[in-house]
Design an enzyme around this catalytic site. Structure first.
Site, PDB file in Angstrom:
ATOM      1  CB  ALA A  10      -0.905  -0.003   1.229  1.00  0.00           C
ATOM      2  NE  ARG A  16      -3.105   5.615 -12.939  1.00  0.00           N
ATOM      3  CZ  ARG A  16      -3.139   4.321 -13.233  1.00  0.00           C
ATOM      4  NH1 ARG A  16      -3.871   3.889 -14.242  1.00  0.00           N
ATOM      5  NH2 ARG A  16      -2.466   3.453 -12.514  1.00  0.00           N
ATOM      6  N   GLY A  79       8.855  -0.590  -7.188  1.00  0.00           N
ATOM      7  CA  GLY A  79       8.203  -1.779  -7.745  1.00  0.00           C
ATOM      8  C   GLY A  79       7.646  -2.695  -6.673  1.00  0.00           C
ATOM      9  CG  ASN A 170      -0.169 -11.813 -11.552  1.00  0.00           C
ATOM     10  OD1 ASN A 170      -0.852 -12.171 -10.598  1.00  0.00           O
ATOM     11  ND2 ASN A 170       1.038 -11.267 -11.426  1.00  0.00           N
ATOM     12  CE  LYS A 351     -28.408  18.908  21.653  1.00  0.00           C
ATOM     13  NZ  LYS A 351     -27.712  20.072  22.215  1.00  0.00           N
TER      14      LYS A 351
HETATM   15  C1  UD1 Z   1       0.617  -5.530 -10.818  1.00  0.00           C
HETATM   16  C2  UD1 Z   1       1.394  -6.729 -11.365  1.00  0.00           C
HETATM   17  C3  UD1 Z   1       0.667  -7.364 -12.543  1.00  0.00           C
HETATM   18  C4  UD1 Z   1      -0.755  -7.707 -12.155  1.00  0.00           C
HETATM   19  C5  UD1 Z   1      -1.463  -6.468 -11.585  1.00  0.00           C
HETATM   20  C6  UD1 Z   1      -2.821  -6.863 -11.035  1.00  0.00           C
HETATM   21  C7  UD1 Z   1       3.704  -6.142 -10.956  1.00  0.00           C
HETATM   22  C8  UD1 Z   1       4.992  -5.695 -11.548  1.00  0.00           C
HETATM   23  N1  UD1 Z   1       2.692  -6.289 -11.774  1.00  0.00           N
HETATM   24  O1  UD1 Z   1       0.668  -4.526 -11.841  1.00  0.00           O
HETATM   25  O2  UD1 Z   1       1.317  -8.556 -12.943  1.00  0.00           O
HETATM   26  O3  UD1 Z   1      -1.448  -8.183 -13.291  1.00  0.00           O
HETATM   27  O4  UD1 Z   1      -0.703  -5.918 -10.498  1.00  0.00           O
HETATM   28  O5  UD1 Z   1      -3.493  -5.757 -10.574  1.00  0.00           O
HETATM   29  O6  UD1 Z   1       3.636  -6.409  -9.787  1.00  0.00           O
HETATM   30  N2  UD1 Z   1       3.146  -0.883  -4.765  1.00  0.00           N
HETATM   31  C9  UD1 Z   1       3.963  -0.593  -3.705  1.00  0.00           C
HETATM   32  N3  UD1 Z   1       5.241  -0.207  -3.945  1.00  0.00           N
HETATM   33  C10 UD1 Z   1       5.751  -0.135  -5.207  1.00  0.00           C
HETATM   34  C11 UD1 Z   1       4.899  -0.435  -6.280  1.00  0.00           C
HETATM   35  C12 UD1 Z   1       3.611  -0.807  -6.034  1.00  0.00           C
HETATM   36  O7  UD1 Z   1       3.551  -0.667  -2.553  1.00  0.00           O
HETATM   37  O8  UD1 Z   1       6.935   0.205  -5.327  1.00  0.00           O
HETATM   38  C13 UD1 Z   1       1.757  -1.260  -4.482  1.00  0.00           C
HETATM   39  C14 UD1 Z   1       0.798  -0.275  -5.062  1.00  0.00           C
HETATM   40  O9  UD1 Z   1       0.481   0.720  -4.104  1.00  0.00           O
HETATM   41  C15 UD1 Z   1      -0.404  -1.138  -5.385  1.00  0.00           C
HETATM   42  C16 UD1 Z   1       0.219  -2.491  -5.690  1.00  0.00           C
HETATM   43  O10 UD1 Z   1       1.499  -2.485  -5.125  1.00  0.00           O
HETATM   44  O11 UD1 Z   1      -1.249  -1.303  -4.257  1.00  0.00           O
HETATM   45  C17 UD1 Z   1       0.273  -2.795  -7.181  1.00  0.00           C
HETATM   46  O12 UD1 Z   1       1.112  -1.888  -7.842  1.00  0.00           O
HETATM   47  P1  UD1 Z   1       0.809  -1.349  -9.308  1.00  0.00           P
HETATM   48  O13 UD1 Z   1       1.878  -0.429  -9.678  1.00  0.00           O
HETATM   49  O14 UD1 Z   1      -0.592  -0.853  -9.375  1.00  0.00           O
HETATM   50  O15 UD1 Z   1       0.966  -2.687 -10.170  1.00  0.00           O
HETATM   51  P2  UD1 Z   1       0.294  -2.966 -11.574  1.00  0.00           P
HETATM   52  O16 UD1 Z   1       0.982  -2.184 -12.615  1.00  0.00           O
HETATM   53  O17 UD1 Z   1      -1.165  -2.837 -11.456  1.00  0.00           O
END
Ligand code: UD1
Ligand code: CA
Length: 453
Positions: A10, A16, A79, A170, A351
């Protein structure tokens, strides 16, 4: 389930959403997304939960500090793999670890339990939930060999045009053996289109280490819909709201128009209650059997007994006894206890007051800081004058009092049992039992006055 921990990601900013709030603090049917995911993880049986926070982490931690989770901070969002690395210390080699997203709030504990059972039965190093979707753009794609065995996850941005055609995606929900996850984290790198540490790379790493990896297909893909913007926030709320409404209808509640009925998920509603359109029923509200609610009510943390009718009303943090009729256009503010077979009519505000059984407050009346007994008649336009600009005072009205129209009751004051208040009176002293109080100037008529002037 035993031997299970969870990590919830999280840390993302949620750009966005265009919001002052971190994304996971936005609410779906009355609860923040992070609260929902935490609840679901605990319901699944996770013993320890670590939330990876980043963007505005103080706010996120403050919001859920009482839920029993641990927190780590990911300073830079490099990531999903990097996010899990921040929780490394928390991973127990001998336990399974669920990985969930804070912005995927519809996942249920039933599905997670199935995933963990599947994972343990198959003895996988890691298991994920996958789904076949119409539009797979943006997701990680699941690549399988000719025999259908799992090969790897490819992120959409890294996929070849052939891999982009794959419809199995996924969901982003995983369960790992703790030991396998630790191993994978030591190997994940950021050599990819986005320069990020991808958690899904763990799948291939664990597979090539000789362990089993597989995806469990889901029958309800809506469970892992993520929220990235306000449109998806509305979509996800809509899905959950529909489930909540259907659940009440299955239990014998009539909802005239589910599309315009908004019920939080902890609300309880009895059989044969009818909900008319335009109602927002929030928090821990409990509604008994056989009630008629709406149209257009907002009820927050209310306790409503059976056979109550309430329409066009805003009411909060109060109780209403059976057979009572409220509205249209009443406003019940916190800490009211409205008894049975009472009428609270139009443009009545209550109230911090107790109202005894059978009392009538039919129109245009303010009752604040008042203890009112049974069988009282409040005339139209009664005002309890409870505030002198500095302090609030209570009014006591005993059983069977009759208050004429347009009376002011200046608190602190008591109207004793069975007394009468003449219309237009301003009462400043106690009215004795069975007495009539007249507190206004007598009328005088000046004969012929009009013609003379
Ligand atoms: C991710 C998956 C993808 C999957 C999709 C499903 C990866 C690289 N990809 O993509 O395979 O199909 O979810 O919804 O994992 N977050 C962090 N720290 C970070 C990056 C992200 O806490 O450095 C958290 C975000 O807040 C979010 C979650 O991880 O809650 C997912 O991250 P997001 O960047 O939305 O991944 P997707 O591109 O959706
Ligand atoms: Ca996402």
């Amino acid at each position: 389930m035993k031997n299970l921990n969870a990590i919830i990601l999280a840390a993302g900013e949620g750009t966005r959403m265009k919001s002052r709030l971190p994304k996971v603090l936005h609410k779906i049917c009355g609860k923040t997304m992070i609260e929902r995911v935490l609840n679901t993880a605990f319901e699944t049986g996770a013993e320890k939960i670590c939330v990876v926070t980043g963007h505005k982490h103080e706010m996120v931690q403050e919001a859920v500090k009482d839920m029993g989770a641990d927190f780590v901070v990911q300073e830079k969002q490099l990531g999903t793999g990097h996010a899990v690395m921040q929780a490394e210390k928390f991973i127990d080699e001998n336990k399974d670890v669920l990985v969930l997203y804070g912005d995927t709030p519809l996942i249920t504990s039933a599905t997670l339990k199935k995933l963990v059972e599947f994972h343990r039965k198959e003895d996988n190093g890691v298991s994920i939930i996958s789904a076949v979707v119409e539009n797979s753009e943006g997701y990680g794609h699941i690549i399988r060999d000719k025999n259908g065995a799992f090969v790897k996850n490819v992120e959409y941005k890294d996929a070849t045009s052939e891999e982009k055609e794959v419809k199995e995606i996924n969901s982003g929900i995983y369960v790992f053996k703790g030991k396998s996850l630790k191993y994978a984290l030591s190997k994940i790198n950021n050599n990819n289109a986005q320069g990020e540490y991808y958690l899904p790379d763990a799948l291939e790493i664990i597979l090539s280490n000789g362990e089993k990896v597989n995806a469990m297909a889901t029958d309800d893909e809506t469970e892992f819909f993520g929220v990235n913007n306000r449109i998806q926030l509305a979509d996800v709320s809509h899905i959950l709201r529909k489930k909540i409404n259907e659940n009440h209808m299955q239990n014998g509640v009539t909802i005239i128009n589910p599309e315009t009925t908004f019920i939080d998920d902890d609300v309880e509603i009895g059989m044969d209650t009818i909900i008319y359109p335009g109602c927002v029923i929030e928090g821990n509200t409990k509604i008994g059997e056989g009630c008629t609610v709406g149209p257009n009510c907002r009820l927050t943390d209310m306790e409503i007994a059976p056979d109550v009718t309430i329409q066009y009303t805003v009411a909060m943090e109060s109780t209403i006894g059976s057979g009572t009729k409220v509205g249209p256009f009443a406003y019940i503010r916190p800490n009211c206890h409205v008894g049975e077979n009472i009428k609270v009519g139009d443009f009545v505000e209550l109230k911090n007051s107790t109202i005894g059984n059978g009392t009538k407050i039919s129109h245009l009346t303010y009752v604040g800081d008042t203890d009112a007994g049974e069988g009282i008649n409040f005339g139209c336009g009664t005002v309890t004058v409870n505030y002198d600009g500095k302090k609030k005072y209570r009014t006591t009205i005993e059983d069977d009092v009759f208050i004429g129209c347009n009376a002011n009751l200046v608190a602190p004051v008591t109207l004793k049992k069975g007394s009468y208040v003449a219309a237009g009176s301003t009462i400043t002293k106690e009215v004795p039992e069975d007495a009539l109080a007249v507190a206004r100037q007598r009328q005088i008529n000046l004969d012929g006055w009009v013609k003379k002037h």
